[in-house]
Design an enzyme around this catalytic site. Structure first.
Site, PDB file in Angstrom:
ATOM      1  CG  LEU A  17      -2.039  -1.045   1.262  1.00  0.00           C
ATOM      2  CD1 LEU A  17      -2.801  -0.960   2.573  1.00  0.00           C
ATOM      3  CD2 LEU A  17      -2.996  -0.868   0.083  1.00  0.00           C
TER       4      LEU A  17
ATOM      5  N   GLY B  19       7.250   4.207   3.926  1.00  0.00           N
ATOM      6  CA  GLY B  19       7.716   5.420   4.589  1.00  0.00           C
ATOM      7  C   GLY B  19       9.060   5.189   5.242  1.00  0.00           C
ATOM      8  N   GLY B  20       9.468   6.167   6.066  1.00  0.00           N
ATOM      9  CA  GLY B  20      10.785   6.099   6.685  1.00  0.00           C
ATOM     10  C   GLY B  20      10.957   4.950   7.651  1.00  0.00           C
TER      11      GLY B  20
ATOM     12  CB  THR C  11       1.555   0.341   4.840  1.00  0.00           C
ATOM     13  OG1 THR C  11       2.179   1.193   5.800  1.00  0.00           O
ATOM     14  CG2 THR C  11       0.155   0.028   5.302  1.00  0.00           C
TER      15      THR C  11
ATOM     16  CG  ASP D  52       2.714  13.242   9.610  1.00  0.00           C
ATOM     17  OD1 ASP D  52       2.965  14.323   9.038  1.00  0.00           O
ATOM     18  OD2 ASP D  52       2.966  12.131   9.109  1.00  0.00           O
TER      19      ASP D  52
END
Length: 444
Positions: free
Chosen positions: A27, A30-31, A35, A152
């Protein structure tokens, strides 16, 4: 987990994880990791989100820190039970990887929804954004009551589930539990996360969060305000702020009632103290806005086509975002505070730590004021923790410039005492009552 790939590589579709979860597709990444969409074989192949811990470009020294961040997300999600927050389902470790499982939200992010509208030369209307805020603010009210700050918020982290009308707040990977700044009686909920832990999306996170790592409930409200004006204008935040004055110019690209514009402007104030301090405050002010009488409004105020607005940029062109230049020190004029305030600071200081600074001659109990002040200047030099506390507190009153002010004061006064340091910093606060409150908080 037969055929399981090496740690660090992407997990292929069809892989069985923990003898339970079947990977369907990637999906996002990121860092901190990837996902996946997965099916839970023990829950009738129910769709779920599987988050894999796989930090990118992190050395051995940073692995454990990232692992703690990932586990913290699991702990935060476990505390939350809200219909507009994805449910936490499980957390486990296997084959050298850490996994978190949570409810799958089948829908679209507001970034995607905005892009769809832009393709039709449209953006979100004022009424839509007001309704959207009224549905999102209770989520912030809920997490803030649980001493959690999201940190965020952006169109990427708010989703609209298919067939539903309530937005969902996702991705608590950088959520931060609030640490009381001074004690439990302190009215301001703020936390200092350290300069190596600065997180948040540039353009959406307030400057105090990006520059010095300070976050509070008002930080989330700021980011929500930025997201609202992005939905109203279809412009990236960097094109809605003047790069020289650092003032928001979003009103040039949207037509809304003044009452609503004032609410958004207050959410976007640079100095944390002057913003809304709670989601409930914003909700109350939104309730006071009268419903628009469309028959009495000029059509251009409610039906202005997106194509007629100046096209400087769109949300999809945010790869070229640049941080605005810092304001030079010369642009700041330091306000003076009265002699009465100086005396108040001195009285506060001498009543709290003056008695602990005894010399070898204990018989000197009746000094005059000058003797006392000379005594204070011989206190040990400032420690890093005290300086950070001062910076955090000063930023609450004057904003991110607190960092530069403190650096300047320390550079000009390398052997400064606690009392003199706070005295100089308090002069940066224009309101004398706030200056006294600032000093008492640090010297009390």
């Amino acid at each position: 987990m037969s055929g399981f790939p090496l740690a660090g590589s992407e997990i292929a579709a069809g892989t069985l994880i923990d003898n339970r979860y079947i990977i369907q597709k990637l999906l996002g990444q990121g860092g901190l990791g990837r996902t996946y969409l997965a099916f839970d074989t023990r829950r009738f192949n129910e769709a779920c989100v599987l988050k894999e811990f796989a930090p990118i470009g992190t050395g051995e020294s940073g692995i454990e820190k990232c692992r703690n961040l990932f586990k913290r997300e699991a702990k935060i999600l476990h505390q939350l039970e809200h219909p507009q927050i994805p449910r936490f389902l499980a957390c486990f470790e296997g084959e050298g990887r850490l996994f978190l499982v949570q409810e799958y939200v089948d829908g679209k992010t507001y970034s995607a929804l905005l892009r769809e509208r832009q393709q039709q030369d449209k953006v979100f209307t004022e009424n839509e954004v007001i309704e959207w805020l009224n549905k999102l603010l209770p989520i912030l009210e809920y997490i803030h009551e649980h001493n959690i700050i999201h940190r965020d918020i952006s169109p990427d982290n708010i989703m609209l589930p298919s067939g539903k009308d309530l937005p969902v707040l996702i991705d608590f990977g950088v959520g931060k539990q609030i640490a009381d700044f001074n004690d439990s009686s302190n009215g301001e909920q703020v936390t200092f996360v350290g300069k190596m832990s600065l997180v948040g999306k540039v353009g959406y996170a307030p400057r105090e969060q990006i520059s010095i790592g300070m976050c509070s409930p008002s930080s989330d409200l700021y980011a929500l305000g930025v997201t609202a004006v992005v939905l109203l204008t279809g412009r990236d935040p960097s094109f809605l702020m003047d790069q020289y004055s650092l003032e928001w110019k979003w009103r040039l690209y949207a037509s809304v009632r003044d009452g609503f514009a004032q609410i958004l402007d207050k959410m976007l104030i640079d100095i944390p103290k002057n913003r809304y301090q709670s989601a409930s405050e914003v909700i109350q002010h939104l309730e006071q806005i009268e419903a628009p009488q469309s028959n009495n409004l000029p059509k251009t105020e409610i039906n202005l086509p997106y194509s007629l607005l100046p096209k400087y940029d769109t949300l999809s062109d945010n790869l070229s975002v640049q941080l605005p230049p810092q304001i030079p020190n010369t642009s700041w004029q330091r306000p003076l505070i009265s002699t009465q305030l100086d005396n108040t600071l001195y009285s506060t200081f001498s009543s709290t730590i003056g008695n602990t600074s005894n010399t070898s001659n204990n018989a000197q109990n009746n000094f005059n004021d000058n003797d006392n002040k000379n005594q204070i200047t011989r206190l040990p030099s400032l420690d890093v923790e005290f300086i950070e506390r001062c910076e955090l507190s000063l930023a609450y009153y004057i904003g991110p410039m607190a960092n530069l002010i403190i650096e300047e004061v320390l550079a000009e006064n390398p052997d400064i005492s606690h009392y003199h340091f706070i005295q100089l910093l308090s002069r940066e606060i224009t309101d004398s009552r706030d200056a006294i409150e600032f000093s008492r908080k640090l010297l009390g």
